[in-house]
Design a protein around this motif. Sequence first.
Motif, PDB file in Angstrom:
ATOM      1  N   ILE A  75     -16.242  -2.741 -14.767  1.00 56.38           N
ATOM      2  CA  ILE A  75     -15.526  -1.713 -14.885  1.00 56.38           C
ATOM      3  C   ILE A  75     -16.072  -0.724 -13.578  1.00 56.38           C
ATOM      4  CG2 ILE A  75     -14.505  -0.217 -15.263  1.00 56.38           C
ATOM      5  CD1 ILE A  75     -14.991  -1.269 -19.109  1.00 56.38           C
ATOM      6  N   VAL A  76     -14.872  -0.665 -12.249  1.00 58.77           N
ATOM      7  CA  VAL A  76     -15.150   0.093 -11.248  1.00 58.77           C
ATOM      8  C   VAL A  76     -13.902   0.910 -11.207  1.00 58.77           C
ATOM      9  CG1 VAL A  76     -16.155  -1.476 -10.022  1.00 58.77           C
ATOM     10  CG2 VAL A  76     -14.062  -1.816 -10.094  1.00 58.77           C
ATOM     11  N   ASP A  77     -14.121   2.294 -10.615  1.00 59.47           N
ATOM     12  CA  ASP A  77     -13.419   3.172 -10.274  1.00 59.47           C
ATOM     13  C   ASP A  77     -12.233   2.971  -8.548  1.00 59.47           C
ATOM     14  OD1 ASP A  77     -13.083   5.058 -12.085  1.00 59.47           O
ATOM     15  OD2 ASP A  77     -15.377   5.785 -11.739  1.00 59.47           O
ATOM     16  N   LEU A  78     -11.568   2.608  -8.750  1.00 59.33           N
ATOM     17  CA  LEU A  78     -11.162   2.108  -6.934  1.00 59.33           C
ATOM     18  C   LEU A  78     -10.806   3.535  -6.504  1.00 59.33           C
ATOM     19  CD1 LEU A  78      -9.375  -1.795  -6.973  1.00 59.33           C
ATOM     20  CD2 LEU A  78     -11.822  -0.286  -6.178  1.00 59.33           C
ATOM     21  N   PRO A  79     -10.883   3.703  -5.456  1.00 55.33           N
ATOM     22  CA  PRO A  79      -9.562   4.730  -4.482  1.00 55.33           C
ATOM     23  C   PRO A  79      -8.045   4.977  -5.062  1.00 55.33           C
ATOM     24  CG  PRO A  79     -11.172   4.227  -2.907  1.00 55.33           C
ATOM     25  CD  PRO A  79     -11.063   2.990  -4.243  1.00 55.33           C
ATOM     26  N   LYS A  80      -7.930   5.755  -5.078  1.00 54.99           N
ATOM     27  CA  LYS A  80      -5.813   5.558  -5.033  1.00 54.99           C
ATOM     28  C   LYS A  80      -5.131   4.955  -4.015  1.00 54.99           C
ATOM     29  CE  LYS A  80      -3.952   8.128  -8.830  1.00 54.99           C
ATOM     30  NZ  LYS A  80      -3.541   9.603  -8.819  1.00 54.99           N
ATOM     31  N   ASP A  81      -5.823   4.523  -2.801  1.00 57.50           N
ATOM     32  CA  ASP A  81      -5.410   4.631  -1.489  1.00 57.50           C
ATOM     33  C   ASP A  81      -5.362   3.055  -1.221  1.00 57.50           C
ATOM     34  OD1 ASP A  81      -5.787   6.729  -0.413  1.00 57.50           O
ATOM     35  OD2 ASP A  81      -7.386   6.524   0.481  1.00 57.50           O
ATOM     36  N   VAL A  82      -6.353   2.603  -2.069  1.00 54.51           N
ATOM     37  CA  VAL A  82      -6.117   1.240  -1.917  1.00 54.51           C
ATOM     38  C   VAL A  82      -4.780   0.601  -2.687  1.00 54.51           C
ATOM     39  CG1 VAL A  82      -7.265  -1.141  -3.726  1.00 54.51           C
ATOM     40  CG2 VAL A  82      -8.754   0.314  -2.962  1.00 54.51           C
ATOM     41  N   PHE A  83      -3.851   1.096  -3.249  1.00 51.24           N
ATOM     42  CA  PHE A  83      -2.787   0.900  -3.826  1.00 51.24           C
ATOM     43  C   PHE A  83      -1.845   1.533  -3.178  1.00 51.24           C
ATOM     44  CE2 PHE A  83      -6.134   1.196  -7.422  1.00 51.24           C
ATOM     45  CZ  PHE A  83      -6.277  -0.346  -8.106  1.00 51.24           C
ATOM     46  N   LYS A  84      -1.466   1.260  -2.058  1.00 53.64           N
ATOM     47  CA  LYS A  84      -1.016   2.061  -0.893  1.00 53.64           C
ATOM     48  C   LYS A  84      -0.142   1.130  -0.318  1.00 53.64           C
ATOM     49  CE  LYS A  84      -2.552   6.932   0.183  1.00 53.64           C
ATOM     50  NZ  LYS A  84      -2.349   7.772   0.948  1.00 53.64           N
ATOM     51  N   VAL A  85       1.598   0.309  -0.254  1.00 50.13           N
ATOM     52  CA  VAL A  85       1.689  -0.194   0.405  1.00 50.13           C
ATOM     53  C   VAL A  85       2.336   0.622   1.162  1.00 50.13           C
ATOM     54  CG1 VAL A  85       3.193  -2.191   0.364  1.00 50.13           C
ATOM     55  CG2 VAL A  85       1.815  -1.487  -1.418  1.00 50.13           C
ATOM     56  N   ASN A  86       2.452   0.272   2.573  1.00 46.43           N
ATOM     57  CA  ASN A  86       3.215   1.068   3.780  1.00 46.43           C
ATOM     58  C   ASN A  86       3.108   2.449   3.496  1.00 46.43           C
ATOM     59  OD1 ASN A  86       3.866  -1.901   4.132  1.00 46.43           O
ATOM     60  ND2 ASN A  86       5.809  -1.287   3.663  1.00 46.43           N
ATOM     61  N   GLY A  87       1.643   2.843   2.933  1.00 42.59           N
ATOM     62  CA  GLY A  87       1.727   4.086   3.227  1.00 42.59           C
ATOM     63  C   GLY A  87       1.816   5.029   2.007  1.00 42.59           C
ATOM     64  N   GLU A  88       2.805   4.272   0.770  1.00 45.50           N
ATOM     65  CA  GLU A  88       3.633   4.995  -0.111  1.00 45.50           C
ATOM     66  C   GLU A  88       2.293   4.489  -1.505  1.00 45.50           C
ATOM     67  OE1 GLU A  88       7.407   5.163  -1.416  1.00 45.50           O
ATOM     68  OE2 GLU A  88       7.402   4.917   1.369  1.00 45.50           O
ATOM     69  N   LEU A  89       2.339   5.329  -2.119  1.00 48.28           N
ATOM     70  CA  LEU A  89       1.378   5.037  -3.692  1.00 48.28           C
ATOM     71  C   LEU A  89       2.303   4.243  -4.182  1.00 48.28           C
ATOM     72  CD1 LEU A  89      -1.275   5.158  -4.270  1.00 48.28           C
ATOM     73  CD2 LEU A  89      -0.744   7.342  -5.958  1.00 48.28           C
ATOM     74  N   GLN A  90       1.940   2.969  -4.565  1.00 52.55           N
ATOM     75  CA  GLN A  90       2.492   2.190  -5.853  1.00 52.55           C
ATOM     76  C   GLN A  90       2.350   2.950  -7.007  1.00 52.55           C
ATOM     77  OE1 GLN A  90       4.253  -0.303  -4.584  1.00 52.55           O
ATOM     78  NE2 GLN A  90       4.012   0.204  -2.863  1.00 52.55           N
ATOM     79  N   GLU A  91       2.612   4.468  -7.380  1.00 55.58           N
ATOM     80  CA  GLU A  91       2.323   5.112  -8.709  1.00 55.58           C
ATOM     81  C   GLU A  91       3.653   4.105 -10.423  1.00 55.58           C
ATOM     82  OE1 GLU A  91       1.747   7.816  -9.139  1.00 55.58           O
ATOM     83  OE2 GLU A  91       1.829   8.685  -7.355  1.00 55.58           O
ATOM     84  N   ASP A  92       4.118   2.890  -9.854  1.00 53.72           N
ATOM     85  CA  ASP A  92       4.461   2.582 -10.723  1.00 53.72           C
ATOM     86  C   ASP A  92       3.860   1.245 -10.801  1.00 53.72           C
ATOM     87  OD1 ASP A  92       5.324   1.312  -8.308  1.00 53.72           O
ATOM     88  OD2 ASP A  92       7.147   0.112  -9.761  1.00 53.72           O
ATOM     89  N   LEU A  93       2.833   0.836 -10.865  1.00 51.46           N
ATOM     90  CA  LEU A  93       2.501   0.074 -11.152  1.00 51.46           C
ATOM     91  C   LEU A  93       0.624   0.576 -11.630  1.00 51.46           C
ATOM     92  CD1 LEU A  93       0.717  -2.056  -8.041  1.00 51.46           C
ATOM     93  CD2 LEU A  93       1.982  -2.721  -9.587  1.00 51.46           C
TER      94      LEU A  93
END
Length: 165
Positions: A75-93
Amino acid sequence: MKIDKHTVASVTYALEVEGEMVEQTDKSNPLTFLVGVGMMIPGFEQQLVGKEPGEKYDITVQPEDGYGESDPQAIVDLPKDVFKVNGELQEDLLVEGNVIPLQDQNGSPLQAVVLEVGDDTVKMDFNHMLAGKTLHFTGEVVEVRKATEEEINHGHVHGPGGHHH
C-alpha cells in the motif's frame, strides 16, 4: 481417471468471496489446467486431487493457500503526477475503489486499487484483489486426462483448452 499430478483437469467453478460471486465458469467454458506444476493456487489444486469426472466439489481455501495475506508494504502513496496523461491529471480515474491498470519498472502490467485521494498523492493498494481473503469454490469436474510428455515439459496445457501458437 482421477485428478492427480501431471493430469489435465477441466472443471467448472464458481468463486465466492465474503458471500459475493467473483467469477463463474460453466461446461461450455471450463477451467482447464495442468495439475501439479503450480499453475493454480495450492489450496484449490490440493483439494481437487483424487476427484473424478462428474464429481461435484465444494472447497474453501484460506488466504495462506490462496493469494497470500495482504501486505501492508504493497500500500503506497503515489504522487498525483503519475496519473497525468499529456500533462493532464486523469481525475475520472482517481475515484476511491477504482481499479487502475499500471505498469511496474519492467513494464509488466499491475492492477492497483485507489484507497484514498489526497491533495498531492494517491494512496494505492497493489495487493492482489483476493489477498487476505478466504475463497469458496464450488463446481464440478468435467474431464480428466493424462498430460502429454510435451505438456509436462512445457508446464502448461496444449490443444483445446490450452494455449495456441
